[in-house]
Design an enzyme around this catalytic site. Structure first.
Site, PDB file in Angstrom:
ATOM      1  N   CYS A 252       0.740  -1.170   0.181  1.00 24.52           N
ATOM      2  CA  CYS A 252      -0.164   0.114   0.010  1.00 24.52           C
ATOM      3  C   CYS A 252       0.705   1.328  -0.020  1.00 24.52           C
ATOM      4  O   CYS A 252       0.472   2.374  -0.354  1.00 24.52           O
ATOM      5  CB  CYS A 252      -0.974   0.133   1.246  1.00 24.52           C
ATOM      6  SG  CYS A 252      -0.063   0.228   2.775  1.00 24.52           S
TER       7      CYS A 252
ATOM      8  N   GLU B  63      -5.784   1.948  -8.528  1.00 27.11           N
ATOM      9  CA  GLU B  63      -4.700   1.435  -7.839  1.00 27.11           C
ATOM     10  C   GLU B  63      -4.363   0.098  -8.621  1.00 27.11           C
ATOM     11  O   GLU B  63      -5.224  -0.782  -8.594  1.00 27.11           O
ATOM     12  CB  GLU B  63      -5.296   1.448  -6.394  1.00 27.11           C
ATOM     13  CG  GLU B  63      -4.017   0.594  -5.606  1.00 27.11           C
ATOM     14  CD  GLU B  63      -4.318   0.227  -4.235  1.00 27.11           C
ATOM     15  OE1 GLU B  63      -5.590  -0.171  -4.138  1.00 27.11           O
ATOM     16  OE2 GLU B  63      -3.663   0.232  -3.469  1.00 27.11           O
TER      17      GLU B  63
HETATM   18  P1  NAD Z   1      -9.244  -6.416   0.405  1.00 28.01           P
HETATM   19  O1  NAD Z   1     -10.024  -5.272   0.488  1.00 28.01           O
HETATM   20  O2  NAD Z   1      -9.915  -7.177  -0.793  1.00 28.01           O
HETATM   21  O3  NAD Z   1      -9.421  -7.580   1.517  1.00 28.01           O
HETATM   22  C1  NAD Z   1      -9.219  -6.869   2.671  1.00 28.01           C
HETATM   23  C2  NAD Z   1      -9.910  -7.833   3.793  1.00 28.01           C
HETATM   24  O4  NAD Z   1     -11.396  -7.631   3.352  1.00 28.01           O
HETATM   25  C3  NAD Z   1      -9.552  -9.353   3.785  1.00 28.01           C
HETATM   26  O5  NAD Z   1      -9.819  -9.732   4.964  1.00 28.01           O
HETATM   27  C4  NAD Z   1     -10.913  -9.835   3.023  1.00 28.01           C
HETATM   28  O6  NAD Z   1     -11.289 -11.072   3.285  1.00 28.01           O
HETATM   29  C5  NAD Z   1     -12.017  -8.876   3.395  1.00 28.01           C
HETATM   30  N1  NAD Z   1     -12.903  -8.605   2.413  1.00 28.01           N
HETATM   31  C6  NAD Z   1     -13.238  -8.623   0.960  1.00 28.01           C
HETATM   32  N2  NAD Z   1     -14.093  -8.317   0.478  1.00 28.01           N
HETATM   33  C7  NAD Z   1     -14.944  -8.269   1.187  1.00 28.01           C
HETATM   34  C8  NAD Z   1     -16.356  -7.697   1.179  1.00 28.01           C
HETATM   35  N3  NAD Z   1     -16.979  -7.812   0.171  1.00 28.01           N
HETATM   36  N4  NAD Z   1     -17.193  -7.702   2.596  1.00 28.01           N
HETATM   37  C9  NAD Z   1     -16.172  -7.628   3.686  1.00 28.01           C
HETATM   38  N5  NAD Z   1     -14.983  -8.101   3.756  1.00 28.01           N
HETATM   39  C10 NAD Z   1     -14.163  -8.286   2.493  1.00 28.01           C
HETATM   40  O7  NAD Z   1      -7.822  -6.296   0.041  1.00 28.01           O
HETATM   41  P2  NAD Z   1      -6.694  -7.152  -0.236  1.00 28.01           P
HETATM   42  O8  NAD Z   1      -6.806  -7.576  -1.829  1.00 28.01           O
HETATM   43  O9  NAD Z   1      -6.658  -8.152   0.569  1.00 28.01           O
HETATM   44  O10 NAD Z   1      -5.452  -6.028  -0.019  1.00 28.01           O
HETATM   45  C11 NAD Z   1      -4.938  -5.331  -0.962  1.00 28.01           C
HETATM   46  C12 NAD Z   1      -5.401  -3.837  -0.602  1.00 28.01           C
HETATM   47  O11 NAD Z   1      -5.072  -3.576   0.622  1.00 28.01           O
HETATM   48  C13 NAD Z   1      -4.816  -2.805  -1.601  1.00 28.01           C
HETATM   49  O12 NAD Z   1      -5.801  -2.007  -1.923  1.00 28.01           O
HETATM   50  C14 NAD Z   1      -3.777  -2.019  -0.579  1.00 28.01           C
HETATM   51  O13 NAD Z   1      -3.552  -0.761  -0.842  1.00 28.01           O
HETATM   52  C15 NAD Z   1      -4.586  -2.230   0.662  1.00 28.01           C
HETATM   53  N6  NAD Z   1      -3.762  -2.116   1.689  1.00 28.01           N
HETATM   54  C16 NAD Z   1      -3.882  -0.836   2.666  1.00 28.01           C
HETATM   55  C17 NAD Z   1      -2.947  -0.667   3.486  1.00 28.01           C
HETATM   56  C18 NAD Z   1      -2.850   0.737   4.165  1.00 28.01           C
HETATM   57  O14 NAD Z   1      -2.245   0.799   5.203  1.00 28.01           O
HETATM   58  N7  NAD Z   1      -3.791   1.685   3.738  1.00 28.01           N
HETATM   59  C19 NAD Z   1      -1.968  -1.751   4.029  1.00 28.01           C
HETATM   60  C20 NAD Z   1      -1.752  -2.976   3.292  1.00 28.01           C
HETATM   61  C21 NAD Z   1      -2.827  -2.983   1.956  1.00 28.01           C
END
Ligand code: NAD
Length: 495
Positions: free
Chosen positions: A281, A380
């Site tokens: 991120c 992104e």
């Molecule tokens: P994601 O949003 O797909 O998933 C994150 C979490 O949400 C997971 O535990 C997943 O199971 C859950 N989830 C997924 N879909 C959901 C839904 N419809 N309803 C409820 N929960 C749901 O993210 P990812 O692909 O695992 O991670 C990558 C993303 O995370 C990127 O956008 C990255 O920029 C972001 N990120 C941000 C930071 C930060 O500090 N700002 C840090 C790490 C990652």
């Protein structure tokens, strides 16, 4: 095939919902495990365990909480290599990078070991005659954490140590894509001596997340993931009366001024854009090249890209591993073609790289002459694609950051102290780097972006984390005039 289990009340619990999700080794494309996806009932069991554990844990002395956290810290350090091996096996990042993730996680445990200092509260003597006023911070109860695939060890440890040392009990819902490392860490947590139920792990998807956000016994939820889900989690959790901090996605810019050290800027751009396959991120995804620095900078980045070794993360020669899934790799590759169609110059085309076997590999790409109207700039990408936007002036470069909906990190490369100082003021982002491309704060500051990179009013870990995981209580006390006390305090009497 590894059967992955929930961890509830200190015990492994097999999934009972009948729903599962496949876990892959992204370097081979082979399925290596199966993770259960919890039902609402299974989430309820984990919350019930955490709630029962809170009765004692919330009243446990700071000394004991701290001693257990020290023991946990030592176990994580002793097992750093095993954790990193699990990270590489399911996430794909190279082993050295995985070791780096564990090191950053340990920083947060170490901060939590010193939490007594932050839980001290404050006291005013004699606010009025015979009246003292003091403030303490109390735990909330059961708190939940929902974490992303890209830092499966570090992000849970942004949350759990601070929450638990503050006296809360925890239910963690890690990413279902790479669940083994967080599960192993939770087992170490139990081994350290924390009572059963203080940390529970339920695997799952939206069903589990929705139940955590609605459960009346869950008092707060921390989330890290993509912006659409962060927005949803914030709206849903707060609608159910919970505290929520929800960290979202990013599009981090690195401004390079004409006076910058080009070698340093190019090294930094390459490691920050392509490290961990760009799945960070805080990855740099846009270089804003100001004035005539653009041509030599693009050339210096290109030269370095040609030397990158892309391969299995278990191979010490690899600089970069695969992406998390085949679908994600194909989506990322699509942005390279899309940018070419929209008028960008493809300086290095990662789609041309060839890899043996079925892993989810993609080569590194560099796009020049990108404009803010192009999809590669607007979205992104979360992969090994770096965009160069050419700017005539510093003002144009900081304007890009201001106009961007995300505001996680921003960096500047320059030798000019005045320009750097101006940038720290102008950059419309929560974390700023000066000749530092990925300015992730140390564990005793706090992490969080602005705009669509964070929903909620506290950032994560460090002092802000303590504020999130505690609520203040203010006590105003009055005691009788000592001269009228029933106990003889030795005051002179009129007799
Ligand atoms: P994601 O949003 O797909 O998933 C994150 C979490 O949400 C997971 O535990 C997943 O199971 C859950 N989830 C997924 N879909 C959901 C839904 N419809 N309803 C409820 N929960 C749901 O993210 P990812 O692909 O695992 O991670 C990558 C993303 O995370 C990127 O956008 C990255 O920029 C972001 N990120 C941000 C930071 C930060 O500090 N700002 C840090 C790490 C990652």
């Amino acid at each position: 095939m590894q059967e992955i289990h929930h961890l509830i009340d200190g015990r492994p619990v097999a999934g009972a919902s009948g729903r599962t999700s496949a876990v892959y080794n992204p370097a081979t494309g082979q399925q290596t495990g199966e993770v259960p996806l919890a039902s609402a009932d299974e989430v309820d069991a984990a919350v019930a365990s955490a709630r029962a554990a809170f009765e004692d844990w919330g009243a446990t002395s700071i000394a004991r909480r701290t001693a257990l956290m020290f023991a946990f810290r030592n176990l994580v350090v002793d097992n750093a290599d095993e954790i990193a091996t699990r990270l590489t096996a399911e996430h794909g990042k190279v082993h050295s990078d995985a070791r780096g993730e564990v090191a950053r996680a340990v920083e947060n445990i170490e901060f939590a070991c010193g939490l007594a200092e932050h839980l001290k509260g404050s006291h005013n003597e004699a606010a009025s005659t015979g009246v003292d006023v003091y403030s303490v911070r109390r735990p909330l109860g059961v708190v939940a954490g929902i974490t992303p695939f890209n830092f499966p060890a570090m992000v849970p440890l942004w949350m759990v140590p601070n929450a638990v040392v503050c006296g809360n009990t925890f239910v963690l819902k890690p990413s279902e894509r790479d669940p083994s490392a967080p599960l192993f860490i939770a087992e170490l947590f139990g081994e350290a001596g924390f009572p059963p139920g203080v940390l529970n792990v339920v695997h799952g998807d939206k069903v589990a997340v929705d139940r955590l956000l609605a459960h009346p016994d869950v008092k707060a939820a921390g989330f890290v993931g993509s912006t659409p889900i962060a927005r949803y989690v914030y709206a849903t959790g707060t609608a159910h009366g919970k505290r929520v901090q929800a960290l979202g996605g990013a599009k981090n810019h690195m401004v390079v001024l004409p006076d910058a050290d080009i070698e340093l800027a190019a090294d930094s751009a390459v490691s920050a854009a392509y490290g961990s396959a760009g799945e960070r991120c805080m990855a740099i995804s846009v270089v804003a090249a100001v004035g005539d620095v653009a041509d030599p900078l693009v050339e210096a980045i290109k030269v370095r890209m040609e030397k990158l070794v892309i391969g299995d993360g278990t191979d010490p020669a690899s600089d970069m591993g695969p992406l998390i899934t085949a679908e994600h790799r194909d989506r990322v590759a699509g942005y390279v073609g899309g940018a070419a169609d929209q008028g960008a110059t493809v300086v290095v085309d990662g789609r041309r790289a060839r890899f043996d076997g079925g892993g989810f590999f993609l080569g590194v790409s560099l796009l020049d002459h990108v404009t803010p109207a192009m999809d590669a700039y607007r979205d992104e990408i979360f992969g090994p694609v770096l965009c160069v936007v050419r700017c005539d002036t510093y003002g144009e470069a900081v304007g890009l950051i201001a106009d961007n909906p995300w505001g996680n990190g921003a960096a500047i490369f320059t030798r000019d102290g005045g320009a750097a100082r101006q940038f720290q003021e102008d950059a419309d982002a929560g974390m700023v780097g000066i000749n530092v491309p990925i300015p992730v704060p140390v564990g005793y500051h706090s992490f969080g972006g602005w705009k669509d990179s964070l929903f909620g009013d506290t950032t994560m870990y460090g002092p802000e984390g303590i504020r999130f995981y505690t609520r203040p209580k203010v006590i105003t006390s009055r005691w009788p005039d000592p001269a009228t006390s029933a106990v003889d305090l030795g005051f002179p009497t009129n007799e």
